[in-house]
Structure formats: structure tokens, C-alpha cells
Scaffold this motif. Structure first.
Motif, PDB file in Angstrom:
ATOM      1  N   MET B 210       1.182  -1.087   0.566  1.00 38.29           N
ATOM      2  CA  MET B 210       0.441  -0.091   0.283  1.00 38.29           C
ATOM      3  C   MET B 210       0.926   0.923   0.338  1.00 38.29           C
ATOM      4  O   MET B 210       0.308   2.172  -0.139  1.00 38.29           O
ATOM      5  CB  MET B 210      -0.790  -0.153   1.364  1.00 38.29           C
ATOM      6  CG  MET B 210      -1.900  -1.268   1.080  1.00 38.29           C
ATOM      7  SD  MET B 210      -3.232  -0.268  -0.249  1.00 38.29           S
ATOM      8  CE  MET B 210      -4.594   1.234   1.242  1.00 38.29           C
ATOM      9  N   GLU B 211       2.101   0.679   0.433  1.00 38.32           N
ATOM     10  CA  GLU B 211       2.884   2.334   0.749  1.00 38.32           C
ATOM     11  C   GLU B 211       3.442   2.723  -1.057  1.00 38.32           C
ATOM     12  O   GLU B 211       3.522   4.037  -1.609  1.00 38.32           O
ATOM     13  CB  GLU B 211       4.482   2.036   1.251  1.00 38.32           C
ATOM     14  CG  GLU B 211       4.431   1.935   2.008  1.00 38.32           C
ATOM     15  CD  GLU B 211       5.449   1.845   3.388  1.00 38.32           C
ATOM     16  OE1 GLU B 211       5.239   1.899   4.439  1.00 38.32           O
ATOM     17  OE2 GLU B 211       6.594   2.100   2.747  1.00 38.32           O
ATOM     18  N   LEU B 213       1.287   3.092  -3.148  1.00 35.51           N
ATOM     19  CA  LEU B 213      -0.226   3.635  -4.200  1.00 35.51           C
ATOM     20  C   LEU B 213      -0.055   4.614  -3.955  1.00 35.51           C
ATOM     21  O   LEU B 213      -0.045   5.730  -3.297  1.00 35.51           O
ATOM     22  CB  LEU B 213      -1.713   3.567  -2.718  1.00 35.51           C
ATOM     23  CG  LEU B 213      -2.752   3.989  -3.108  1.00 35.51           C
ATOM     24  CD1 LEU B 213      -3.429   3.090  -4.005  1.00 35.51           C
ATOM     25  CD2 LEU B 213      -3.649   3.800  -1.815  1.00 35.51           C
ATOM     26  N   THR B 214      -0.229   5.472  -5.864  1.00 35.02           N
ATOM     27  CA  THR B 214       0.220   6.641  -6.001  1.00 35.02           C
ATOM     28  C   THR B 214      -1.256   7.267  -6.429  1.00 35.02           C
ATOM     29  O   THR B 214      -1.733   8.315  -7.114  1.00 35.02           O
ATOM     30  CB  THR B 214       0.753   6.766  -6.987  1.00 35.02           C
ATOM     31  OG1 THR B 214       0.558   5.946  -8.208  1.00 35.02           O
ATOM     32  CG2 THR B 214       2.462   6.800  -6.091  1.00 35.02           C
TER      33      THR B 214
END
Lengths: 266, 435
Positions: B210-211, B213-214
Motif C-alpha cells: 500500500m505504500e 499507492l499513488t
């Protein structure tokens, strides 16, 4: 690859008017100095300040998301992307660096103290996470950066914060854990942000001595004020540093008094 | 020319909770609104009458019901808002009306039906409903239907729950009328109306980490005629068109619409203002319209590299993006709508302004939805925002705009020039002046 920094577009609205007036003075007085610093980059001091305040604002916004019902994911992603953009640009133009602490042995005791505190708070978060650009040490900038060492220190440590933030923002699976982490990151954010601000103000009033403000009292003051739930909080806490470091700016005393009042009350 | 329809005592302006969605049904006879309190209010158009021809087109309250209630997610220790994000009507098959309404997590199918007769003359119970003593019954009779005052009932027929981890932003009924989709920030699910315990995941953009995610999904809609085709928009200003025949999981798009960035306009806010807040197919199915923070764009499905038309909604805000970022207005999600013939598009702005763009004449107009300016039968006066320099009389300067008065939701009657505009907690209905 040569990257042009983005053209600053925005005028100051509702931001600390101190900045605006201070900037005007700086621009008038120090026009020749501007060309000397950070050669090769189009940056004007005002651009860096604008960018910095945008970064500060964005970090606060990301934190504030946690306080609401459930963070609006789209908004959080957009803010996080903005933070990332700023970080990337700051990395590119060299304002985002880690200065080797051993090499700054000549600095004053106050600077070392502030460095230690900042590094300690950032190390608590780091735990092996490498930040892109964090360890990039560009020797070309070493000389230019000595006067800005405190500033870069605090900007570097704040890089840690958003990284942890992101995992806190997206992963809501362990709310209790995240809440604990969140409070820690919130404290760290406030710490690093409020350490940054006096140095930004320092750019405005270069005659002000670095050791003028007492870091410890400010830190104490900030820690007791972590209950802000609104974005107005940004305005109140970006200004307290100016109250202590800024005996020169009499014209804004009324405003500052007002802000100090707010802080004291909370 | 636009006139306010209906009198103030009933019909046009209603004060309730903040309206969060507005939608005409397929005939335009009904207009549904959803609000922050989880309620749905349906208005019905008055029938034409020879005796009162000027009252044609008035919308009166037809039904009100509580669609969603606030919930608590115990796993995450978070509240689930009851706010109605979207309402979509199903086409009418019989005397009853059906609509889908959704909050952040749960979609519900509601049946709205009329009852104007009731049975009388039961054998086993008397008129009050009390059971009769069987030993006292000596005769047998057939209950008869007798007229009664019209009653409109809304009953939940299906509840489609537990399929979305993230907040639902769109629902769209398929042209096959058997399925519909619901889209949240990261996933899109396909449902069959008859089956509530299962849905198919057709788009999933959640990254493994999830880090990373953009980008999130911001809106989605089915093609009006091709039941295998749908589009979804993203926070990065892109639109993907997907064909469900290609694969079960439509992670690969059939078409990808993105306009190249204008380097001269680049700023730290470029991505935020490019985030698409609404996407709508034209009635013809040939075009899609997208709304981002400052513009409305029309795209031809056959051209992916840029829109065919771009309309500036409130370009004077471009120099104020930092303030708008600070007060979060930059994240406001404005919707956009087509008129019945796809010749005019409409979207909202701030200060209770809304804008219309005529695609053929290239003329545009700014109108205001407010009590002061909308007396019954009055003609709406075009408004103008003055950007700098001398402000003419009747113009409003950018700094005087009220950013708390935003028109996010509007709707256009499917065939006539009647529009519904939601201004915070008031609903305005305007129509073309009829002689």
C-alpha cells in the motif's frame, strides 16, 4: 538531467504575513546575494520558502486525516503525491541532504544539540528504512550548505515522517497500533516542523543569531499543544518560532501577540 | 432563458440536510435526491392540466424514506457515514419504481410503489385488524378492494453489503438491466440484481504494497448501450475504457485516455487539479465527459490522446490554488451532466454558481442558484466573475466568492430543458421559460 524547478505560482494567502513582508525586505536588500547561493538553480529564496511551507502544510494535512471518521483515500493519496513531488524536487536541487555530523564539528553547541535531537527523533522512525536522497551527500554543496545545515537537517529528518505516515494512512488494519504510531509520528512531525520554521525565518533575518531561540522551551511548548484538529493549527504553530526569534519586526507585533495568546491558552 | 419553476410555498426550494446526490429517472417524471442524513426524497412532476397550465412542470414531494443509517465498523473502530453518495434509477418495467442508493459501503435496491386501494371485508379479522372469534363467524364473504388515499411506500428489496473495503464513489446500472457495478477507491465490483451475497471483482488497482499507492479510482460508468463496456477515471486525470469480454478481471484497459500535460502550467498542484471528479457518457455513447477541478472536457471514444473539447469552468481560481489547497476546497468533487441531446453540458462552481456550455454555439453562461435571485417565474440573470482591474456593476470579484457555497450536484431532465441544482441543503429546479 537538468530539472527545472516548477515556477512558483501562488501568492501568499492567509499564510503568515510575516513571510511576505520579510521576503520583500530580503529581496530588496540582498539581491546580489541571491545569485551567489545555490548556483545553477532558478530558485529565489521566496520559492524555497513557499515550497517549504507547502511541504509543512501537506504533512499536517496528512496527519489530520487520521483524526476524522475514516480518511478520504483520494485526498490522502493526492496530498502524499504532492509531498513526494516536493521531496523529489528538493532532492534534485540539493536542498534535501544529510550532512555528516562529524564534519560540522565547528558549529556551535546549540547546533549540535539541535542536530542530536532531530537525529534521535528521526532514528526512532528509521529502523532501516532508507530514504531516497537521504544518504546522497553531494560534496559540491558542502560549503554552500554549512550555513543551512540546521535547515537541511530538519528537512532530512522530516522525510522520515511522511514515509511512516504513508503506511499509517493507507493501512487501517491495525487501528490501535496505528493510533500509537500516529501519535508518535504526530509528535515527531510537530517537532521537526517547528524546528524547521525558525530556520526559515532565519533566512529572512540573517542578522539574527542562531542561538537566539531556546530550542528546549519551544519543544516543550509544542508538545503540550498537540491537540490541534484543524488546519488553522498550521498557522498558529508556524508562527510561534517567529515570536521568539524576531524582536526586529515590530510591525507585526500585534499579530504575534495574538498568536502567542492562542498558544498560551491552549 | 431559465425560469424558476414552482412557488416558494411548495415545490421548488426545500431545506433538509445537505444534498449529496440528485438524479432524474429515465422519463424525467421523478427526481430523487439523497442527503447527508441518509434520506432519499423523491419528487414527482405534476401532470399537465388544462385548468392550471402554468403549473406544468412543478415537482412535488412524492416519497421520503430513510435509505441508510449510520453504522459502526467494529473491526476498524470507525464510523460508516450514512450519507447517500449516489442514486441511480432502474428503467421502469411495471407500476413500481426501482432505484439504487449507496453510501460508502452498502448499496440498496429500493422499490417505490403506490397504493391507492385496500381490501376490505376480511373474514377472520375486523376493520380494525383485530382477530374475530371464529365461533362468531356465520357467513363467508369475499374481500373487496376499495379506494383509499394514495400512499407511496418505499421498501428495500435488496441489500448489497460487505463487498467494499474502501469508499464507494459510483454506481452504474448496465444496459442489460440485469447487472450493475459499484466502484470504490481501488476496486470495481459487478453485481447481479438478484444476487446479494456475491459480486464479481472486475477492476482491482490496489498495489501489493500500500505504500506504493499513488492513484485511486474516482468515478465509473457503464456505456449506455454496450453492456460489456465501461469507463473509470482516476486521480491522475486518466480514463480507462474496459471491455468485460476481454477478461474476467479488467485490469488491462482497452483504451486509455490521457491528455499530455501542459508544461507551462505546471505547479505542485498540477496533479491535484487534474484528478477527475466525475465521468459521464453522452446519451449517444459516442463521447465521454470528464470534470477535473478547473475544467470540463469532452472526449471522443475514438481519440485517446486528447479531449476534443475543453471548457474552463472557473479558470480565475488558477492563481488561488494554494489557498484552495489550504482550505481543502481543491479536493471538492464537482459533477457534470449532459442535456438530453448532448448539445449542452452543465457543471457547478462556487458561490452557488453553475455553468452551462453549449457545444455547438460555443457559448457559455454562468447562473446562480440562490433564494434572492430566484423568485418564482423569474428569469435567471447571467452572472460574471471579474478577474482583475475594474469591476463592473453586477460583476463579482474573485475575492468575494463564497467558497462554502458550492454546487457539486446537478441533474438534467432526460428530454426537456429542466434542471435540478443542489446548493448545499437547498434544491433548485429551473426550466426553460414557456410562453
Amino acid at each position: 538531467m537538468f530539472l527545472t524547478p516548477v515556477v512558483p505560482q501562488w501568492p501568499f494567502y492567509k499564510l503568515d504575513t510575516m513571510f511576505v513582508r520579510g521576503l520583500k525586505r530580503k529581496c530588496f536588500d540582498g539581491e546580489e546575494d541571491i545569485e551567489g547561493t545555490l548556483a545553477g538553480i532558478k530558485a529565489i529564496p521566496s520559492y524555497n520558502l513557499q515550497r517549504q511551507s507547502l511541504l509543512d502544510m501537506s504533512l499536517v494535512k496528512l496527519q489530520l486525516c487520521h483524526m476524522l471518521v475514516e480518511p478520504n483515500l483520494c485526498r490522502s493519496v493526492l496530498i502524499a503525491n504532492t509531498v513526494r513531488q516536493i521531496q523529489e524536487e528538493m532532492t534534485q536541487d540539493g536542498t534535501w541532504q544529510m550532512i555528516n555530523t562529524q564534519s560540522t564539528g565547528q558549529t556551535s553547541l546549540d547546533r549540535l544539540v539541535s542536530t542530536d535531537i532531530l537525529c534521535r527523533s528521526s532514528r526512532e522512525q528509521a529502523e532501516g528504512k532508507q530514504v531516497p536522497g537521504y544518504s546522497n551527500f553531494n560534496k559540491d554543496f558542502e560549503d554552500d550548505q554549512t550555513q543551512d545545515s540546521s535547515e537541511t537537517m530538519s528537512t532530512a529528518s522530516s522525510v522520515q515522517a511522511p514515509r511512516n505516515l504513508q503506511s499509517n494512512v493507507w493501512e487501517m488494519e491495525n487501528p490501535q497500533e496505528n493510533r500509537g504510531n500516529f501519535q508518535k509520528s504526530l509528535d515527531q512531525i510537530f517537532e521537526t516542523l517547528e524546528n524547521k520554521s525558525p530556520n526559515s525565518v532565519e533566512d529572512l533575518f540573517s542578522e539574527v543569531d542562531n542561538s537566539y531561540y531556546d530550542l528546549d522551551t519551544m519543544l516543550t511548548g509544542m508538545m503540550s499543544n498537540t491537540k490541534m484538529g484543524h488546519c488553522d493549527g498550521l498557522e498558529t504553530f508556524s508562527s510561534p518560532t517567529t515570536t521568539t526569534s524576531n524582536s526586529n519586526c515590530k510591525s507585526d507585533l500585534n499579530e504575534l501577540d495574538h498568536i502567542v495568546e492562542i498558544l498560551v491558552e491552549s | 432563458e431559465r425560469g424558476a419553476s414552482g412557488g416558494r410555498e411548495k415545490g421548488t426550494v426545500f431545506t433538509s440536510d445537505i444534498i449529496s446526490t440528485v438524479e432524474f429517472n429515465h422519463t424525467g417524471e421523478l427526481l430523487a435526491t439523497g442527503d447527508k442524513g441518509g434520506r432519499v426524497v423523491i419528487f414527482q412532476r405534476e401532470q399537465e392540466s388544462k385548468h392550471q397550465p402554468h403549473r406544468r412542470g412543478e415537482y412535488n414531494v412524492y416519497s421520503t424514506f430513510q435509505s441508510h443509517e449510520p453504522e459502526f465498523d467494529y473491526l476498524k473502530s470507525l464510523e460508516i457515514e450514512e450519507k447517500i453518495n449516489k442514486i441511480r434509477w432502474l428503467p421502469q418495467h411495471n407500476a413500481a419504481y426501482f432505484l439504487l442508493s449507496t453510501n460508502d459501503k452498502t448499496v440498496k435496491l429500493w422499490k417505490v410503489s403506490e397504493r391507492d386501494k385496500r381490501p376490505e371485508g376480511y373474514n377472520l379479522k375486523d376493520e380494525d385488524g383485530r382477530l374475530r372469534d371464529p365461533s362468531m363467524i356465520t357467513t363467508l364473504r369475499v374481500p373487496v378492494l376499495r379506494p383509499m388515499d394514495l400512499m407511496v411506500e418505499a421498501t428495500p428489496r435488496r441489500v448489497f453489503a460487505n463487498a467494499h473495503t474502501y469508499h464507494i464513489n459510483s454506481i452504474s446500472v448496465n444496459s442489460d438491466y440485469e447487472t450493475y457495478m459499484s466502484a470504490d477507491d481501488l476496486r470495481i465490483n459487478l453485481w447481479n440484481f438478484e444476487i446479494t451475497n456475491q459480486s464479481f471483482n472486475i477492476v482491482d488497482i490496489k498495489p501489493a504494497n500500500m505504500e506504493e499507492l499513488t492513484e485511486v479510482i474516482t468515478a465509473a460508468e457503464f456505456h449506455p448501450h454496450h453492456c460489456n463496456t465501461f469507463v473509470y477515471s482516476s486521480s491522475k486525470g486518466t480514463i480507462r475504457l474496459c471491455d468485460m469480454r476481454a477478461s474476467a478481471l479488467c485490469d488491462r484497459h482497452a483504451k486509455f485516455f490521457e491528455e499530455p500535460e501542459d508544461p507551462s502550467n505546471r505547479s505542485f498542484f498540477s496533479e491535484i487539479i487534474s484528478s477527475i471528479s466525475d465521468v459521464k457518457f453522452s446519451h449517444s455513447g459516442r463521447y465521454i465527459m470528464t470534470r477535473d477541478y478547473l475544467t470540463v472536457k469532452v472526449w471522443d471514444l475514438n481519440m485517446e490522446n486528447r479531449p476534443i473539447e475543453t471548457y474552463q469552468v472557473h479558470d480565475y481560481l488558477r492563481s488561488k490554488l494554494c489557498s484552495l489547497y489550504e482550505n481543502d476546497c481543491i479536493f471538492d468533487k464537482f459533477e457534470c451532466v449532459w442535456n438530453g441531446s448532448d448539445s449542452v453540458i452543465m457543471t457547478g462552481s462556487y458561490n452557488n454558481f453553475f455553468r452551462m456550455f453549449d457545444r455547438n454555439t460555443k457559448r457559455d453562461v454562468t447562473l446562480e442558484a440562490s433564494r434572492e435571485n430566484s423568485k418564482p417565474r423569474a428569469i435567471l440573470k447571467p452572472r460574471k466573475v471579474c478577474v482583475g482591474g475594474k469591476r463592473r456593476k453586477d460583476e463579482i470579484s474573485v475575492d468575494s466568492l463564497d467558497f462554502s457555497k458550492k454546487i457539486l450536484h446537478t441533474a438534467w431532465h432526460p428530454s426537456e430543458n429542466i434542471i435540478a441544482v443542489a446548493a448545499t441543503n437547498n434544491l433548485y429546479i429551473f426550466q426553460d421559460k414557456v410562453n
